[in-house]
Scaffold this motif. Sequence first.
Motif, PDB file in Angstrom:
ATOM      1  N   GLY A   1      -6.326   1.321  -1.485  1.00  0.00           N
ATOM      2  CA  GLY A   1      -7.382   1.293   0.050  1.00  0.00           C
ATOM      3  C   GLY A   1      -8.864   2.185   0.294  1.00  0.00           C
TER       4      GLY A   1
ATOM      5  N   TYR B   1       1.200  -1.141   0.156  1.00  0.00           N
ATOM      6  CA  TYR B   1      -0.301   0.358  -0.498  1.00  0.00           C
ATOM      7  C   TYR B   1       0.616   0.913   0.186  1.00  0.00           C
ATOM      8  CZ  TYR B   1      -4.401  -1.489   0.385  1.00  0.00           C
ATOM      9  OH  TYR B   1      -6.233  -2.385   0.485  1.00  0.00           O
TER      10      TYR B   1
ATOM     11  N   VAL C   1     -13.030   1.424  -4.274  1.00  0.00           N
ATOM     12  CA  VAL C   1     -12.087   1.616  -3.936  1.00  0.00           C
ATOM     13  C   VAL C   1     -10.860   2.024  -4.996  1.00  0.00           C
ATOM     14  CG1 VAL C   1     -10.842   0.314  -2.606  1.00  0.00           C
ATOM     15  CG2 VAL C   1     -12.839   0.010  -2.084  1.00  0.00           C
TER      16      VAL C   1
ATOM     17  N   ARG D   1      -9.149  -8.211  -0.231  1.00  0.00           N
ATOM     18  CA  ARG D   1      -8.168  -7.599  -1.476  1.00  0.00           C
ATOM     19  C   ARG D   1      -8.104  -6.985  -2.903  1.00  0.00           C
ATOM     20  NH1 ARG D   1      -3.601 -11.136   1.759  1.00  0.00           N
ATOM     21  NH2 ARG D   1      -2.967  -9.696   3.318  1.00  0.00           N
TER      22      ARG D   1
ATOM     23  N   ILE E   1     -11.746  -4.188   0.083  1.00  0.00           N
ATOM     24  CA  ILE E   1     -10.520  -3.566   0.705  1.00  0.00           C
ATOM     25  C   ILE E   1     -10.029  -4.965   1.893  1.00  0.00           C
ATOM     26  CG2 ILE E   1      -9.251  -2.359   2.126  1.00  0.00           C
ATOM     27  CD1 ILE E   1     -10.710  -0.281   1.625  1.00  0.00           C
TER      28      ILE E   1
ATOM     29  N   ALA F   1      -8.852   3.164   6.180  1.00  0.00           N
ATOM     30  CA  ALA F   1      -9.277   3.442   4.573  1.00  0.00           C
ATOM     31  C   ALA F   1      -9.998   5.319   4.622  1.00  0.00           C
ATOM     32  CB  ALA F   1     -10.574   2.411   4.703  1.00  0.00           C
TER      33      ALA F   1
ATOM     34  N   HIS G   1      -9.182  -5.360  -5.361  1.00  0.00           N
ATOM     35  CA  HIS G   1      -8.448  -3.819  -5.870  1.00  0.00           C
ATOM     36  C   HIS G   1      -6.844  -4.371  -6.446  1.00  0.00           C
ATOM     37  CE1 HIS G   1      -7.727  -3.196  -1.767  1.00  0.00           C
ATOM     38  NE2 HIS G   1      -6.565  -2.707  -2.501  1.00  0.00           N
TER      39      HIS G   1
END
Length: 271
Positions: free
Chosen positions: A117, A61, A113, A149, A146, A99, A151
């Motif tokens: 995140g 991230y 999203v 996972r 999120i 988030a 994305h």
Amino acid sequence: MKYQPSLPEHNDNVSYEHPLKDVAAIAGWLLAGTVLLFWLLGLAVDAVVDRLSHESEARLYALLPAQVMDTAPAEQAQQVRLQALVDSMRSCAGLRLPAKVSLTKSDTPNAAVVPGGNIIVFSALLGQVRSENGLAFVLAHELAHITQRDHLRSMGRGIVLFGISTLLTGSDSGLSDLLAPVNHLGQASYSRTREAAADATALRILNCRYGHAGGATELFAALKDEDEAFAGLSHYTASHPAMQDRIDTLNAAIKAGGMTVGPVLPLQLVP
């Protein structure tokens, strides 16, 4: 008898088929092999994402560019309320990473999203939901993406497609464009599966947060009349399940899970 010379009836050195037929066959096998490779590598992406530790996910991230939309000053108060609503569901969602919510002007009633995140809420969504619970379900759906996972999975598949194109024919080739329709069909089916899973998780989060499942189908009921665009074959290329299907599935899950549908809270985003 006079000898009359003639060519043999069959010559193994001469092809009697049109050369384009061979080209088409080779191209077809190449395309099929490439699609199979993409599918297998997509499964590998899922396996890697599923096995990521929370520490590795946090480091990943940190490497991703933060895509946060600008919020107009007049909407800052609404954004603060949205952030508070998301934060109130963090424990129910089992979310360990931050988030951040951004509210942006748009005529599309949606939320999404983005890498890192972060959750983007499009302003038209606030006009489609009537209750805090209905809005909470939509935000819980994005929290589910999120925690699952999704994305990262989508990004991984995009990298795989670009990598296959570059490996086979170079970065400037049109192979990615050639594979795009096939990829879209596969991704649409994959996305519908992930969307259904996110709905199921969002329902659990909503029930955990409010003690009942009221408001879970609110947005889908409001958008159901617009779902005619997914009729026919176009339904199979849609990344989300049909609205009525989602309503029916949620109602069945509420019943199967022994959940109740209690009264919803009024939507108050402006102090």
